[in-house]
Motif scaffolding. Sequence first.
Motif, PDB file in Angstrom:
ATOM      1  N   LEU A 199       0.847  -1.207   0.000  1.00 35.75           N
ATOM      2  CA  LEU A 199       0.000   0.000   0.000  1.00 35.75           C
ATOM      3  C   LEU A 199       0.878   1.252   0.000  1.00 35.75           C
ATOM      4  N   GLN A 200       1.869   1.266   0.915  1.00 32.87           N
ATOM      5  CA  GLN A 200       2.734   2.449   1.049  1.00 32.87           C
ATOM      6  C   GLN A 200       3.553   2.674  -0.223  1.00 32.87           C
ATOM      7  N   GLN A 201       4.092   1.595  -0.785  1.00 35.59           N
ATOM      8  CA  GLN A 201       4.945   1.753  -1.979  1.00 35.59           C
ATOM      9  C   GLN A 201       4.121   2.172  -3.186  1.00 35.59           C
ATOM     10  N   THR A 202       2.973   1.524  -3.376  1.00 32.53           N
ATOM     11  CA  THR A 202       2.143   1.838  -4.551  1.00 32.53           C
ATOM     12  C   THR A 202       1.681   3.291  -4.518  1.00 32.53           C
ATOM     13  N   LEU A 203       1.440   3.803  -3.296  1.00 32.16           N
ATOM     14  CA  LEU A 203       0.898   5.169  -3.170  1.00 32.16           C
ATOM     15  C   LEU A 203       1.977   6.204  -2.847  1.00 32.16           C
ATOM     16  N   ALA A 204       3.255   5.756  -2.851  1.00 27.99           N
ATOM     17  CA  ALA A 204       4.343   6.653  -2.411  1.00 27.99           C
ATOM     18  C   ALA A 204       4.414   7.915  -3.277  1.00 27.99           C
ATOM     19  N   ARG A 205       4.294   7.783  -4.603  1.00 30.27           N
ATOM     20  CA  ARG A 205       4.401   8.980  -5.462  1.00 30.27           C
ATOM     21  C   ARG A 205       3.140   9.825  -5.364  1.00 30.27           C
ATOM     22  N   THR A 206       1.991   9.159  -5.206  1.00 27.57           N
ATOM     23  CA  THR A 206       0.737   9.907  -5.035  1.00 27.57           C
ATOM     24  C   THR A 206       0.823  10.745  -3.771  1.00 27.57           C
ATOM     25  N   LYS A 207       1.467  10.158  -2.743  1.00 22.84           N
ATOM     26  CA  LYS A 207       1.607  10.834  -1.444  1.00 22.84           C
ATOM     27  C   LYS A 207       2.294  12.188  -1.616  1.00 22.84           C
ATOM     28  N   GLU A 208       3.238  12.253  -2.578  1.00 22.44           N
ATOM     29  CA  GLU A 208       4.005  13.508  -2.755  1.00 22.44           C
ATOM     30  C   GLU A 208       3.161  14.626  -3.350  1.00 22.44           C
ATOM     31  N   VAL A 209       2.096  14.261  -4.065  1.00 23.23           N
ATOM     32  CA  VAL A 209       1.352  15.321  -4.782  1.00 23.23           C
ATOM     33  C   VAL A 209      -0.107  15.433  -4.370  1.00 23.23           C
ATOM     34  N   ASP A 210      -0.595  14.510  -3.515  1.00 21.99           N
ATOM     35  CA  ASP A 210      -2.026  14.547  -3.147  1.00 21.99           C
ATOM     36  C   ASP A 210      -2.148  14.562  -1.624  1.00 21.99           C
ATOM     37  N   PRO A 211      -2.348  15.764  -1.055  1.00 21.08           N
ATOM     38  CA  PRO A 211      -2.342  15.913   0.412  1.00 21.08           C
ATOM     39  C   PRO A 211      -3.346  15.015   1.121  1.00 21.08           C
ATOM     40  N   PHE A 212      -4.522  14.795   0.499  1.00 19.02           N
ATOM     41  CA  PHE A 212      -5.558  13.974   1.155  1.00 19.02           C
ATOM     42  C   PHE A 212      -5.058  12.541   1.301  1.00 19.02           C
ATOM     43  N   THR A 213      -4.528  11.989   0.192  1.00 20.07           N
ATOM     44  CA  THR A 213      -4.021  10.610   0.243  1.00 20.07           C
ATOM     45  C   THR A 213      -2.846  10.530   1.206  1.00 20.07           C
ATOM     46  N   ARG A 214      -2.043  11.617   1.271  1.00 23.21           N
ATOM     47  CA  ARG A 214      -0.893  11.620   2.184  1.00 23.21           C
ATOM     48  C   ARG A 214      -1.359  11.502   3.636  1.00 23.21           C
ATOM     49  N   ARG A 215      -2.425  12.238   3.983  1.00 22.89           N
ATOM     50  CA  ARG A 215      -2.906  12.178   5.367  1.00 22.89           C
ATOM     51  C   ARG A 215      -3.384  10.770   5.718  1.00 22.89           C
ATOM     52  N   LEU A 216      -4.061  10.116   4.782  1.00 22.18           N
ATOM     53  CA  LEU A 216      -4.532   8.742   5.030  1.00 22.18           C
ATOM     54  C   LEU A 216      -3.325   7.825   5.221  1.00 22.18           C
ATOM     55  N   LEU A 217      -2.317   7.993   4.334  1.00 20.64           N
ATOM     56  CA  LEU A 217      -1.114   7.139   4.410  1.00 20.64           C
ATOM     57  C   LEU A 217      -0.354   7.365   5.706  1.00 20.64           C
ATOM     58  N   ASP A 218      -0.345   8.634   6.189  1.00 19.64           N
ATOM     59  CA  ASP A 218       0.366   8.934   7.447  1.00 19.64           C
ATOM     60  C   ASP A 218      -0.277   8.176   8.610  1.00 19.64           C
ATOM     61  N   ILE A 219      -1.611   8.132   8.620  1.00 23.10           N
ATOM     62  CA  ILE A 219      -2.301   7.391   9.683  1.00 23.10           C
ATOM     63  C   ILE A 219      -1.986   5.903   9.551  1.00 23.10           C
ATOM     64  N   HIS A 220      -1.980   5.433   8.305  1.00 22.95           N
ATOM     65  CA  HIS A 220      -1.674   4.017   8.054  1.00 22.95           C
ATOM     66  C   HIS A 220      -0.257   3.680   8.516  1.00 22.95           C
ATOM     67  N   SER A 221       0.716   4.582   8.223  1.00 25.32           N
ATOM     68  CA  SER A 221       2.096   4.235   8.638  1.00 25.32           C
ATOM     69  C   SER A 221       2.246   4.319  10.151  1.00 25.32           C
ATOM     70  N   LYS A 222       1.468   5.206  10.816  1.00 20.99           N
ATOM     71  CA  LYS A 222       1.506   5.250  12.286  1.00 20.99           C
ATOM     72  C   LYS A 222       1.025   3.899  12.841  1.00 20.99           C
ATOM     73  N   MET A 223      -0.018   3.350  12.209  1.00 21.38           N
ATOM     74  CA  MET A 223      -0.535   2.062  12.698  1.00 21.38           C
ATOM     75  C   MET A 223       0.495   0.961  12.479  1.00 21.38           C
TER      76      MET A 223
END
Length: 499
Positions: free
Chosen positions: A114-138
């Motif tokens: 999940l993190q790798q597939t969305l890693a580049r999206t994370k750089e340009v899409d703040p909403f997806t980044r916030r979701l990923l940040d919660i996911h990586s905290k978990m």
Amino acid sequence: SCLRPARCAVVGTATPVAATTEGGDGRRFEQLAVPPGLVDELVEEALVWCSQHGLVVGDKNHPRSGKAPGVGLLHAPFALLPMSFPKVYWEQALELAPLFNELVHRVSLDGDFLQQTLARTKEVDPFTRRLLDIHSKMMELNKKEDIQLCLTRSDYMVDGATDKLLQVELNTISTSSNGLACGVSELHRNLIRHHERELGLDPASVVGNTAITQHAEALASAWAEYNNQSAVVLVVVQAEERYMYDQYWITVALREMYGVTTIRKTMAEIEAKGDLRPDGTLVINGRPVAVVYFRAGYSPADYPSEAEWRARLLIERSSAIKCPSIAHHLVGTKKIQQELAKEKVLERFLDNKSDIENVRKCFAGLWSLENDSIVNSAIESPELFVLKPQREGGGNNIYGDNLRETLIRLRKDGSNEIAAYILMQRIFPPASPSYLVREGTFVRDNVVSEFGIFGAYLRNNDKVIINDQCGYLLRTKAASLNEGGVVAGYAFLNSIFLT
Ligand SMILES: Nc1ncnc2c1ncn2[C@@H]1O[C@H](COP(=O)(O)OP(=O)(O)O)[C@@H](O)[C@H]1O
Ligand SMILES: N[C@H](CCC(=O)N[C@@H](CS)C(=O)NCCC(=O)O)C(=O)O
Ligand SMILES: [Mg+2]
């Protein structure tokens, strides 16, 4: 107390019956024939039925229709009679439901994927980044979800050119219209019953919809697994919610069928009133929460401040069963949909060869914007593609000239922003004339339909308690429209007449 709730039908029949097509024109994807002289009478009867049976939404022209139940009601938009639909597609979609449930579960366990597939999206899409940040905290906390409940809906269109059933998207959060979808099949069955002679149709041929009973059963079963009799189901809602009646069908069934109490809170209220006990129990106004059922939280608009993000994190850190968990939520992004369509990726998550074949068979063309030749074709013929950001809820996609201009701009900028989108083959379903009813009047238009099968997946550690289809949703819209969606204001609720 309901330990293992017995299924009792609230509306509709549990299993669809094969349509008898005598009288019904039995042709594919056509609204059942409406004798022209009967249209006005049918429309009037249908509007009365909606008003008397809660097939309603809030009226956007009424200032408080999204605030208080019973205020500013309007009948839900609907097609006047069912759509004839070949059984072969119905059966194919039913067979796919448990496979997609299993796929969603397996992918949700692979945090690195999940993190790798969305890693580049994370750089340009703040909403997806916030979701990923919660996911990586978990992931850092090594948070385990012993009990998992995922309520999905896999949406399909039949491609007119190839007669193939192709998946439009796989929803894993706030899969709605599960309530209203049952009402429209009851409406159609009722109309056909009252006009059996003139229509020459068998009312039993309208496919009953089990979405309410099965969603209530899945939520009640999850509540039972949590095993705290005083716990509630927390429904996360938007402050303004004109689709609340769709939601109430589920929560009222939960109470009436299983005695389970639900509370409705916005993210802001959860942040203000929510706490975690030392044992991880989520408590709202002193009430322990067994299940968090998200009917909001899928769009940036649901996070107007940091308070809502704190609420999402609080929920995720708790021992409550999240429907969906942050991981399940991320599995439903369009970027993951596109990644799963790549060669050999399904093989990482599904074991059975024929299951993989059946899933892959319903994939439309899905590409990232790193694929230069596809981007060139899309600039050449934009009408054959759909450009999708990582958004849910309808109304977010880019089509036609706007699609071409966006691709040209992104290419010129050479920016990472391309990672915020996916390109998808545009599906052209067979179109046919239909009567559509909205705001008390009908129009006749050439329409196409989108067919969704709801799925329910409940697991307690290694025990799979539910992995089933969970009712259906048929949405019909003018063939001239690019976008779809009932809440978004484009589509009409419909039901299926199997042929
Ligand atoms: N590949 C496609 N071909 C044709 N129409 C599509 C396609 N993808 C999406 N659509 C239309 O756009 C609507 C919204 O797209 P979707 O991917 O479902 O986004 P959302 O998550 O916002 O619902 C769909 O309901 C459908 O009407
Ligand atoms: N107001 C929210 C609406 C939530 C919502 O838009 N959900 C998307 C998937 S994310 C969806 O399933 N749409 C099907 C019905 C349609 O066509 O509008 C709710 O009631 O939960
Ligand atoms: Mg959709």
